[in-house]
Design an enzyme around this catalytic site. Structure first.
Site, mmCIF file in Angstrom:
data_model
loop_
_atom_site.group_PDB
_atom_site.id
_atom_site.type_symbol
_atom_site.label_atom_id
_atom_site.label_comp_id
_atom_site.label_asym_id
_atom_site.label_seq_id
_atom_site.Cartn_x
_atom_site.Cartn_y
_atom_site.Cartn_z
ATOM 1 N N GLU A 1 49.641 48.054 39.597
ATOM 2 C CA GLU A 1 49.469 49.858 39.883
ATOM 3 C C GLU A 1 50.482 49.845 40.522
ATOM 4 O OE1 GLU A 1 46.396 52.788 40.172
ATOM 5 O OE2 GLU A 1 44.797 51.115 39.032
ATOM 6 N N GLU B 1 40.411 48.543 42.727
ATOM 7 C CA GLU B 1 40.586 49.009 44.298
ATOM 8 C C GLU B 1 38.944 47.991 44.657
ATOM 9 O OE1 GLU B 1 42.649 52.837 44.516
ATOM 10 O OE2 GLU B 1 44.566 51.859 43.680
HETATM 11 O O1 AHR Z 1 46.333 55.810 39.480
HETATM 12 C C1 AHR Z 1 45.408 56.879 39.231
HETATM 13 C C2 AHR Z 1 44.465 55.836 40.372
HETATM 14 O O2 AHR Z 1 45.293 55.598 41.504
HETATM 15 C C3 AHR Z 1 43.775 55.040 39.872
HETATM 16 O O3 AHR Z 1 42.321 55.596 38.958
HETATM 17 C C4 AHR Z 1 43.360 54.407 40.985
HETATM 18 O O4 AHR Z 1 43.163 52.561 41.176
HETATM 19 C C5 AHR Z 1 44.565 54.613 42.062
HETATM 20 O O5 AHR Z 1 43.152 54.829 43.708
#
Ligand code: AHR
Length: 489
Positions: free
Chosen positions: A289, A171
């Protein structure tokens, strides 16, 4: 009556099993107290919670991403290898914690091998540098007589770990990230990191951090990555988290349309850039994610409650809709990692004495266990509903797969009606049902039903064996349910 038409020859493409991937971050009770709890009566000789291992095994995850997440942008991998008593405890800025480093690379790879899963490591492109990144590849994968390969051997791992998947940064487009990067900064960082990491091990597969939630110039970022490193891109990563923010079930159920729009947009950007740059090999999407996450949020650690989200039945329907979308987009989505696995926005929830399976565990297991090799292009029509910005959305959300031998057909259906059982005609073209049908249904008393230590099975799976002959079959999909019908053809 609703109608689903399936022609086993109308194939979209092969499905990558890596869509059933997971993600494990050093965050709250995910690693410590989740995966790893030495001294616990439930721990094995490595300190791994064996009840957790057994539960994760049921999800058949082929790949697990680690160690973050936001955590990785301040992580120094060397802190997490070698004798535990010599490992430094560090202030951890992403989640405001102290990291003991008692669990690190070697423990993670050992855990993955115990699970039969491929490790996917993300290097620190926040406050870390390219030397640290390429050293990590060498530590893990080198079979030479180099100091780093010998360091791994001295730590008890003679054979290389052979880590195949490597992400560069997490991110990086978000201001919340340690070492946020503009599109230009990241494209340049990616190219240089990727180049030296590949020089250490040319066989590794590389994942670029393209966009968080389709914010912050995703198209420009995609373009610059292609222009800077067309030969070094294997996957572009996208993240998203969704939730029923307005407590509006119908609106929540239209997320299928959002998944379609998001994936089609990224597919389009990749296709345009491959065309422009003459890149012949595929560049895939990794949704590395994704999950439902909105309740356990906040600015302080206490408010966040360490992200220990509790899930209900409507969340389980949304998890199933994710898999329908990934299956329908099987040509582009070649990896997806539910975030996360244990305790932290996760399908498995532990305490010192055991665990329970959250509602979202069940659709995950259902899809991972029954998904075939090839996605089919299904036609379906029938009842519709309106919600949020959408109208005319089909009440059933559907995907189907077939095995390579063409003998087993799996049909996955989410019935998004709150109240209606939907009688549905399922017809086959140029094939016949051979008799056995295994029907598995995830459901519970109402859409807000949750599982807990006290009531672990409020939302669960019911399995029934039924029969189907000929080319037509009628099935009644229960309200607010996820169903997998596995037919012999
Ligand atoms: O999964 C929780 C968080 O969400 C992670 O650390 C991040 O990559 C995202 O914003």
């Amino acid at each position: 009556m609703n109608h689903i038409k399936i022609d086993p020859e109308r194939q979209i493409g092969s499905i990558s099993r890596k869509i059933f991937g997971g993600f494990a971050e050093h965050l709250g009770r995910h690693i410590y107290g989740g995966i790893y709890e030495p001294g616990s009566p439930l721990a094995d000789e490595n300190g791994f919670r064996s009840d957790v291992l057994a539960a994760v095994r049921r999800l058949k995850m082929p790949v697990v991403r680690y160690p973050g997440g936001n955590f990785v942008s301040g992580y120094r991998w060397r802190d997490g290898v070698g004798p535990k008593e010599q490992r430094p405890a560090r202030v951890e800025l992403a989640w405001q914690d102290i990291e003991s480093n008692h669990f690190g690379t070697d423990e993670f790879v050992t855990w993955c091998r115990a699970l039969g899963t491929e490790p996917y490591l993300v290097v620190n492109a926040g406050d870390g540098d390219m030397r640290e990144a390429r050293d990590w590849v060498e530590y893990c994968n080198s079979a030479t007589d180099s100091a780093l390969a010998n360091m791994r051997r001295a730590n008890g791992f003679d054979a290389p770990h052979n880590v195949k998947y490597w992400g560069i940064g997490n991110e990086v487009d978000g201001q919340w990230q340690i070492g946020y990067k503009t599109p230009e900064e990241y494209a340049r960082t990616y190219k240089e990191f990727a180049k030296v990491m590949r020089w250490v091990d040319p066989s590794i597969r590389l994942i670029a951090s393209a966009t968080t939630d389709w914010r912050y110039q995703p198209v420009e970022r995609t373009q610059l990555l292609f222009e800077g490193a067309p030969d070094l891109l294997d996957y572009l990563a996208i993240h998203w988290y969704v939730g029923n923010h307005e407590d509006d079930f119908a609106q929540y159920m239209t997320l299928s349309e959002f998944f379609e729009a998001r994936l089609s947009a990224l597919e389009g950007a990749i296709a345009a850039m491959r065309h422009e740059m003459g890149v012949e090999r595929p560049v895939h999407i990794a949704v590395d994610e994704w999950n439902v996450w909105y309740r356990a949020r906040g600015n302080t650690r206490e408010e966040r409650d360490n992200l220990e989200e509790r899930y209900n039945l409507e969340d389980a329907l949304v998890v199933a809709m994710h898999f329908n979308a990934f299956i329908r987009h099987c040509r582009s989505v070649r990896m997806a990692n539910i975030a996360q696995i244990v305790n932290v926005i996760a399908p498995i929830f532990t305490d010192e004495e055991g665990l329970f399976l959250q509602t979202i565990f069940h659709p995950f297991e259902l899809y991972a266990s029954n998904c075939g090799d090839i996605a089919l292009d299904v036609f379906w029509k029938g009842d519709t509903f309106s919600g949020g910005d959408y109208s005319g959305v089909r009440t059933l959300d559907v995907s189907a797969t077939i095995d390579a031998a063409g003998k087993k057909l799996s049909l996955f259906v989410v019935n998004r009606s709150l109240t209606e059982t939907l009688e549905t005609r399922i017809s086959l073209s140029d094939a016949t049902f051979a008799g056995n049908v295994a029907a598995s249904v995830v459901n519970g008393p109402d859409i807000k039903a949750e599982n807990s230590f006290e009531a672990p099975n409020r939302v669960t799976v019911t399995n029934v064996a039924i029969m189907a002959k000929g080319s037509e079959f009628v099935y009644a999909f229960e309200p607010h349910s996820v169903t997998a019908l596995v037919f012999d053809l």
